[in-house]
Design an enzyme around this catalytic site. Structure first.
Site, PDB file in Angstrom:
ATOM      1  N   GLY A  66      -3.904  -4.719  -4.240  1.00 48.02           N
ATOM      2  CA  GLY A  66      -4.946  -3.741  -4.547  1.00 48.02           C
ATOM      3  C   GLY A  66      -4.314  -2.552  -5.224  1.00 48.02           C
ATOM      4  N   HIS A  67      -4.558  -2.392  -6.513  1.00 49.78           N
ATOM      5  CA  HIS A  67      -3.961  -1.273  -7.244  1.00 49.78           C
ATOM      6  C   HIS A  67      -5.067  -0.340  -7.711  1.00 49.78           C
ATOM      7  CE1 HIS A  67      -0.064  -3.619  -8.386  1.00 49.78           C
ATOM      8  NE2 HIS A  67      -0.244  -3.492  -7.101  1.00 49.78           N
ATOM      9  N   ARG A 126      -6.516   0.688   7.971  1.00 56.33           N
ATOM     10  CA  ARG A 126      -5.105   0.316   8.138  1.00 56.33           C
ATOM     11  C   ARG A 126      -4.538   0.922   9.417  1.00 56.33           C
ATOM     12  NH1 ARG A 126      -4.061   2.024   2.006  1.00 56.33           N
ATOM     13  NH2 ARG A 126      -4.914   0.188   1.001  1.00 56.33           N
ATOM     14  N   ARG A 137       4.495 -29.518  -4.695  1.00 57.66           N
ATOM     15  CA  ARG A 137       4.408 -30.208  -5.992  1.00 57.66           C
ATOM     16  C   ARG A 137       3.060 -30.894  -6.202  1.00 57.66           C
ATOM     17  NH1 ARG A 137      10.123 -32.136  -4.244  1.00 57.66           N
ATOM     18  NH2 ARG A 137       8.697 -32.868  -2.661  1.00 57.66           N
ATOM     19  N   GLN A 144       2.464  -6.130  -3.021  1.00 58.89           N
ATOM     20  CA  GLN A 144       2.797  -6.113  -1.582  1.00 58.89           C
ATOM     21  C   GLN A 144       4.080  -5.290  -1.341  1.00 58.89           C
ATOM     22  OE1 GLN A 144       2.036  -9.648  -2.851  1.00 58.89           O
ATOM     23  NE2 GLN A 144       0.000  -8.847  -2.713  1.00 58.89           N
ATOM     24  N   LYS A 164       2.152   1.947  -5.128  1.00 59.55           N
ATOM     25  CA  LYS A 164       2.907   1.427  -6.291  1.00 59.55           C
ATOM     26  C   LYS A 164       2.122   1.596  -7.582  1.00 59.55           C
ATOM     27  CE  LYS A 164       3.197  -2.575  -4.357  1.00 59.55           C
ATOM     28  NZ  LYS A 164       2.720  -2.255  -3.000  1.00 59.55           N
ATOM     29  N   GLY A 165       0.784   1.429  -7.481  1.00 62.39           N
ATOM     30  CA  GLY A 165      -0.057   1.524  -8.682  1.00 62.39           C
ATOM     31  C   GLY A 165       0.151   2.850  -9.396  1.00 62.39           C
ATOM     32  N   GLY A 166       0.222   3.935  -8.620  1.00 65.35           N
ATOM     33  CA  GLY A 166       0.401   5.258  -9.210  1.00 65.35           C
ATOM     34  C   GLY A 166       1.758   5.389  -9.888  1.00 65.35           C
ATOM     35  N   GLY A 192     -11.096  -3.493   2.481  1.00 58.00           N
ATOM     36  CA  GLY A 192     -11.799  -2.369   3.096  1.00 58.00           C
ATOM     37  C   GLY A 192     -11.447  -2.154   4.565  1.00 58.00           C
ATOM     38  N   THR A 241       3.257 -12.229   3.348  1.00 63.54           N
ATOM     39  CA  THR A 241       2.568 -12.945   2.296  1.00 63.54           C
ATOM     40  C   THR A 241       3.433 -14.159   1.929  1.00 63.54           C
ATOM     41  OG1 THR A 241       1.328 -12.687   0.238  1.00 63.54           O
ATOM     42  CG2 THR A 241       3.519 -11.648   0.318  1.00 63.54           C
ATOM     43  N   ASP A 267       0.811  -1.226   0.000  1.00 67.00           N
ATOM     44  CA  ASP A 267       0.000   0.000   0.000  1.00 67.00           C
ATOM     45  C   ASP A 267       0.842   1.273   0.000  1.00 67.00           C
ATOM     46  OD1 ASP A 267      -2.218  -1.736   0.263  1.00 67.00           O
ATOM     47  OD2 ASP A 267      -1.851  -1.810   2.420  1.00 67.00           O
TER      48      ASP A 267
HETATM   49  P1  IMP Z   1      -2.061 -12.881   1.933  1.00 68.84           P
HETATM   50  O1  IMP Z   1      -1.136 -12.290   0.923  1.00 68.84           O
HETATM   51  O2  IMP Z   1      -3.498 -12.701   1.595  1.00 68.84           O
HETATM   52  O3  IMP Z   1      -1.706 -14.290   2.277  1.00 68.84           O
HETATM   53  O4  IMP Z   1      -1.855 -12.050   3.291  1.00 68.84           O
HETATM   54  C1  IMP Z   1      -0.666 -12.106   4.048  1.00 68.84           C
HETATM   55  C2  IMP Z   1      -0.310 -10.764   4.652  1.00 68.84           C
HETATM   56  O5  IMP Z   1       0.020  -9.854   3.604  1.00 68.84           O
HETATM   57  C3  IMP Z   1      -1.456 -10.100   5.413  1.00 68.84           C
HETATM   58  O6  IMP Z   1      -0.896  -9.369   6.506  1.00 68.84           O
HETATM   59  C4  IMP Z   1      -2.065  -9.166   4.407  1.00 68.84           C
HETATM   60  O7  IMP Z   1      -2.751  -8.100   5.017  1.00 68.84           O
HETATM   61  C5  IMP Z   1      -0.823  -8.704   3.680  1.00 68.84           C
HETATM   62  N1  IMP Z   1      -1.085  -8.265   2.299  1.00 68.84           N
HETATM   63  C6  IMP Z   1      -1.293  -9.036   1.222  1.00 68.84           C
HETATM   64  N2  IMP Z   1      -1.464  -8.293   0.112  1.00 68.84           N
HETATM   65  C7  IMP Z   1      -1.347  -7.020   0.498  1.00 68.84           C
HETATM   66  C8  IMP Z   1      -1.391  -5.775  -0.204  1.00 68.84           C
HETATM   67  O8  IMP Z   1      -1.560  -5.680  -1.415  1.00 68.84           O
HETATM   68  N3  IMP Z   1      -1.206  -4.662   0.569  1.00 68.84           N
HETATM   69  C9  IMP Z   1      -0.989  -4.728   1.905  1.00 68.84           C
HETATM   70  N4  IMP Z   1      -0.930  -5.858   2.590  1.00 68.84           N
HETATM   71  C10 IMP Z   1      -1.107  -6.995   1.896  1.00 68.84           C
END
Ligand code: IMP
Length: 441
Positions: A39-40, A313, A141, A227, A15-17, A310, A242, A12
């Site tokens: 989320g972009h 944060r 695998r 991420q 990066k999208g911008g 949603g 992640t 967050d």
């Molecule tokens: P997952 O990627 O859904 O497995 O989530 C693992 C962790 O990464 C969690 O803390 C999520 O909130 C965080 N996370 C995953 N994708 C994003 C993103 O695009 N922005 C911010 N946090 C993310």
């Protein structure tokens, strides 16, 4: 050439911008990891596009590629493509045959495992999109790949092997009541349809070959990390991470381009001027207690609510040890500093310059998350800067920024040892002060 865009913090960072801005000079925008957990948001001529899987360059007529390092939920893929078509666009999206497929049982298991972990505070606060379970199956695998969707025999074999295991896990370990998400025939039918559509639309590619050919033909490629570095499964705050590697090394592995190709290009780290976090885990510079009002203010000004989920944060001051760690792990050649406008109007702005850990001052992140949680931030205070007109500043250039804001930018440059190539002063791409375009060599 390639330009790789990587989040320097916890996702967050905007990066999208940055992808949207510099991607204008690219012919192809490729993702190399993650899936529809990203989320972009891209704003084009006042219209807002929210994408979680399709590379955002597709909104501007670039070829979007999902590399082999991605995990692809075909349902989301086609929903996003169809939504763009409904809005009059004609997105050109390619998917690596080597990319793994997210199946409905991955989502179910993601949710149930998070629930099981929550008793011991080990839940990562995932997006629930099945990302972790899909990468688990890849490493185990027993995954299903995009290429398998194109071949009925292979798809059936794969499903017949893996689905009974998943069903047993769900029923016998978690006590769930398995439905269609765990039914081989139902899955086969649905995923063959996706395979047909991928084939009909000519979307399946060998991503490495495809990208290398485009580069050989003189095209420029942007590699879009999702991420952020502190969510990286190796370099992040494990286990609150992640399940993939957002860091720049994986831009090679997850796209099929060699590390020398990536390394000859630029690697731009995207930094938000403060810190935000969706999900759980420690956060040394978090604004809590007496600072909660300030956190609420920044959350509102910055629109700090999850694009995918949603969720509000968590908010904190800029964590500079985290940035030093990111600069090294990714080999940044430049940084884009975003959301400087959100802090405008504050009397003073703080940063976590270092940490105090066991009576010592440390300048980078400790390797374990538990030790990171023990860190007390050593804060430095900067003068705040007044509100300013973002478009006018972007128009006039860097020197038009208030002096205190420039001091903040130059502090970041000094600490990370690289130039700030762009400063984000608002959500639109016109609201960016560009100091150097990484595609200009
Ligand atoms: P997952 O990627 O859904 O497995 O989530 C693992 C962790 O990464 C969690 O803390 C999520 O909130 C965080 N996370 C995953 N994708 C994003 C993103 O695009 N922005 C911010 N946090 C993310």
């Amino acid at each position: 050439m390639t330009v790789t865009i990587v989040g320097a913090q916890l996702g967050d960072e905007g990066k999208g911008g940055v992808v949207d801005l510099f991607g204008d000079d690219a012919d192809v925008v490729a993702r190399y990891q993650g899936g529809d957990n990203a989320g972009h948001t891209v704003v084009v001529g006042g219209d807002e596009y929210k994408l979680s899987l399709v590379p955002s360059g597709a909104v501007r007529g670039k070829t979007g590629v999902l590399g082999n390092g991605c995990v692809v939920n075909p349902e989301t893929l086609f929903e996003e493509i169809d939504a763009l078509r409904d809005r009059g666009l004609d997105p050109d999206v390619r998917v690596a045959e080597r990319a793994h497929v997210i199946l409905p049982y991955h989502r179910v298991l993601d949710g149930i495992e998070e629930e099981a972990k929550s008793d011991s505070d080990l839940d990562a606060g995932t997006t629930g999109r099945g990302i972790g379970p899909t990468y688990e199956d890849k490493a185990g695998r027993r995954g299903v790949r995009v290429g398998d969707l194109l071949d009925p025999d292979v798809l059936r074999d794969r499903l017949e092997y893996v689905v009974p295991q998943k069903r047993a896990l769900y029923e016998d370990v978690y006590g769930g009541d398995a439905g269609e998400a765990f039914d081989v025939d139902a899955l086969f039918e649905q995923y063959r349809e996706y395979g047909d559509r991928i084939e009909e639309e000519g979307m399946a590619v060998d991503a490495g070959d495809y990208l290398a050919d485009r580069i050989d033909g003189g095209d420029d490629v942007m590699l879009e990390g999702a991420q952020g570095t502190s969510l990286d499964i190796d370099h992040g705050v494990y286990p609150y991470v992640t399940s993939s590697n957002p860091t720049a090394g994986y831009a090679a592995t997850g796209s099929g381009l060699g590390p020398t190709t990536i390394g000859r290009g630029e690697v731009v780290g995207v930094v938000k001027a403060y810190l935000s976090r969706v999900g759980t885990g420690p956060l040394p510079t978090e604004l809590t207690g007496d600072d909660e009002e300030l956190a609420d203010y920044i959350r509102e000004e910055g629109g700090e609510y999850g694009t995918v989920t949603g969720r509000p944060r968590r908010v904190g001051w800029l964590d500079v040890p985290m940035l030093r760690h990111a600069a090294r792990a990714n080999g940044f050649t430049g940084v884009a500093l975003n959301h400087l406008d959100v802090l405008a109007g504050l009397e003073e702005v703080r940063v976590g310059h270092a940490y105090e850990l066991d009576g010592e001052t440390v300048e980078t992140m400790p390797p374990t998350t538990e030790r990171w949680g023990d860190c007390e931030p050593v804060l430095e205070t900067f003068d705040g800067w007044p509100e300013f007109d973002p478009e006018a500043v972007a128009d006039e250039g860097y020197d038009a920024l208030p002096e205190a804001a420039r001091e903040y930018v130059e502090y970041v440059e000094g600490e990370l040892g690289v130039d700030v190539v762009a400063v984000g002063v608002g959500p639109g791409r016109e609201e960016t002060v560009v100091r150097r375009n990484p595609f200009d060599q």
